[in-house]
Motif scaffolding. Structure first.
Motif, mmCIF file in Angstrom:
data_model
loop_
_atom_site.group_PDB
_atom_site.id
_atom_site.type_symbol
_atom_site.label_atom_id
_atom_site.label_comp_id
_atom_site.label_asym_id
_atom_site.label_seq_id
_atom_site.Cartn_x
_atom_site.Cartn_y
_atom_site.Cartn_z
ATOM 1 N N SER A 247 -12.361 -6.889 -0.288
ATOM 2 C CA SER A 247 -11.040 -6.275 -0.281
ATOM 3 C C SER A 247 -9.944 -7.271 0.094
ATOM 4 O O SER A 247 -9.979 -7.872 1.171
ATOM 5 N N LEU B 18 0.821 -1.207 0.000
ATOM 6 C CA LEU B 18 0.000 0.000 0.000
ATOM 7 C C LEU B 18 0.858 1.260 0.000
ATOM 8 O O LEU B 18 0.388 2.342 -0.363
ATOM 9 N N ASP B 19 2.114 1.131 0.425
ATOM 10 C CA ASP B 19 3.024 2.278 0.444
ATOM 11 C C ASP B 19 3.563 2.603 -0.945
ATOM 12 O O ASP B 19 4.246 3.618 -1.118
ATOM 13 N N PRO C 109 2.622 3.803 -4.508
ATOM 14 C CA PRO C 109 1.480 4.450 -5.160
ATOM 15 C C PRO C 109 0.923 3.698 -6.364
ATOM 16 O O PRO C 109 -0.289 3.668 -6.586
ATOM 17 N N SER C 110 1.786 3.038 -7.125
ATOM 18 C CA SER C 110 1.343 2.365 -8.346
ATOM 19 C C SER C 110 0.455 1.149 -8.087
ATOM 20 O O SER C 110 -0.159 0.624 -9.017
ATOM 21 N N THR C 111 0.378 0.690 -6.829
ATOM 22 C CA THR C 111 -0.397 -0.512 -6.531
ATOM 23 C C THR C 111 -1.874 -0.232 -6.270
ATOM 24 O O THR C 111 -2.702 -1.151 -6.309
ATOM 25 N N GLN C 112 -2.211 1.018 -5.986
ATOM 26 C CA GLN C 112 -3.573 1.355 -5.569
ATOM 27 C C GLN C 112 -4.615 0.925 -6.602
ATOM 28 O O GLN C 112 -5.670 0.384 -6.262
ATOM 29 N N LYS C 113 -4.306 1.165 -7.859
ATOM 30 C CA LYS C 113 -5.261 0.849 -8.925
ATOM 31 C C LYS C 113 -5.547 -0.652 -8.999
ATOM 32 O O LYS C 113 -6.697 -1.069 -9.172
ATOM 33 N N LYS C 114 -4.489 -1.479 -8.843
ATOM 34 C CA LYS C 114 -4.664 -2.933 -8.913
ATOM 35 C C LYS C 114 -5.516 -3.443 -7.756
ATOM 36 O O LYS C 114 -6.393 -4.294 -7.937
ATOM 37 N N PHE C 115 -5.258 -2.935 -6.545
ATOM 38 C CA PHE C 115 -6.055 -3.364 -5.394
ATOM 39 C C PHE C 115 -7.524 -2.962 -5.564
ATOM 40 O O PHE C 115 -8.437 -3.734 -5.224
ATOM 41 N N ALA C 116 -7.765 -1.767 -6.103
ATOM 42 C CA ALA C 116 -9.144 -1.310 -6.331
ATOM 43 C C ALA C 116 -9.814 -2.148 -7.409
ATOM 44 O O ALA C 116 -10.994 -2.525 -7.286
#
Length: 295
Positions: free
Chosen positions: A42, A23-24, A26-33
């Motif tokens: 979630s 989560l730290d 930034p580029s991962t946020q889209k994949k988790f969403a």
């Protein structure tokens, strides 16, 4: 340049808290969403707060797929593999990394696979450590409804089948240790045939692309980039055995000198070490490992 294989662990390697440090980035946020939209729940919430759910196939497999694939995406910014392989569920991550499956398509397949496997009942799986392999092969051949589901290393296998058949094998082989696995059914055995047939219909409709790098499949550890071959092997995977010992042996045969396990834990590098002692083995379980690699 050192030829490198990336390998991806399957069910059993999950751990509470895995993926939280991503989560730290930034580029991962889209994949988790995107994963939450596909799954309806979630991944981060399950990994962070619900160890009980994380232990159930229904949640374990999608969580591993998401966490491992995101780790692989970040790792790809630093290096590229020369070959990929995954253990059971991990094969789906390997196919994604090799460009065979789109990420969202892979997650939808894993979601349905987990649902079908979670609903399978009536079978059991037991890991055997330190046994007479020749005797085991003889006993398995003589015992209906029991198979070697995972041939993990020279000293470790997993037997799958009906409880009666598996118990019969254990009583005759007398391994140094026999450990029942916490699973809902007899995975990687003919007892999964009904689920496999339903899943095959789904797989047949999915487009597979030629791989960017060779893939070693569970049911046939001969490297290939051919999309049709990889699909055929994946179709066979739910009822076929995981031939990880042979995959390990195939790594040096394919010129591999270094193996990176991408995902929680170090199960696969541990198994590979017991089979091939001359490979460089590394583990990428989280952001801290990625930072070390960068240095």
């Amino acid at each position: 340049m050192t030829k490198t294989a990336w390998v991806f662990p399957g069910q059993g390697s999950q751990s509470q808290g895995m993926g939280i440090d991503l989560l730290d980035v930034p580029s991962t946020q889209k994949k988790f969403a995107q994963a939450e939209d596909i799954l309806g729940w979630s991944v981060i919430e399950i990994c962070q707060n619900n160890a009980e759910k994380l232990s159930h196939t229904l949640y374990t497999q999608p969580c591993l797929y998401v966490v491992e694939s995101i780790l692989a995406d970040i790792l790809r910014e630093k290096e590229k593999p020369n070959l990929v392989a995954g253990h059971s569920l991990g094969e789906y991550v390997a196919l994604y990394v090799a460009g065979v499956l789109e990420w969202s398509v892979g997650l939808r397949l894993v979601k349905r696979r987990a649902e079908l496997m979670e609903s399978s009942v009536g079978g059991t799986m037991v890991a055997l450590m330190n046994f007479d392999r020749e005797l085991l092969e003889k006993v398995i051949a003589e015992t209906p409804d029991a198979v070697v589901a995972n041939d993990n290393s020279p000293a470790q296998v997993v037997i799958s089948g009906t409880p009666t058949a598996v118990e019969a094998v254990i009583s005759r082989v007398k391994a140094k240790r026999a450990k029942p696995l916490n699973v809902s059914g007899a995975f990687h055995s003919p007892l999964m045939a009904a689920a496999a047939t339903e899943f095959q219909d789904i797989l047949e409709s999915v487009e597979f692309h030629q791989a960017f790098v060779p893939v070693l499949s569970n049911v046939e550890p001969v490297s290939t980039v051919d999309a049709a071959v990889l699909k055929k092997r994946l179709i066979q995977q739910m009822t076929g055995g995981v031939r990880w010992r042979e995959i390990s042996l195939a790594l040096p045969e394919n010129g591999i000198e270094r193996v990176v396990e991408v995902g929680p834990g170090n199960v696969l590098t541990g198994l590979i070490k017991r089979t091939c002692c001359d490979l460089i083995l590394e583990n990428i379980s989280g952001v801290a490992d990625l930072k070390v690699l960068a240095n």
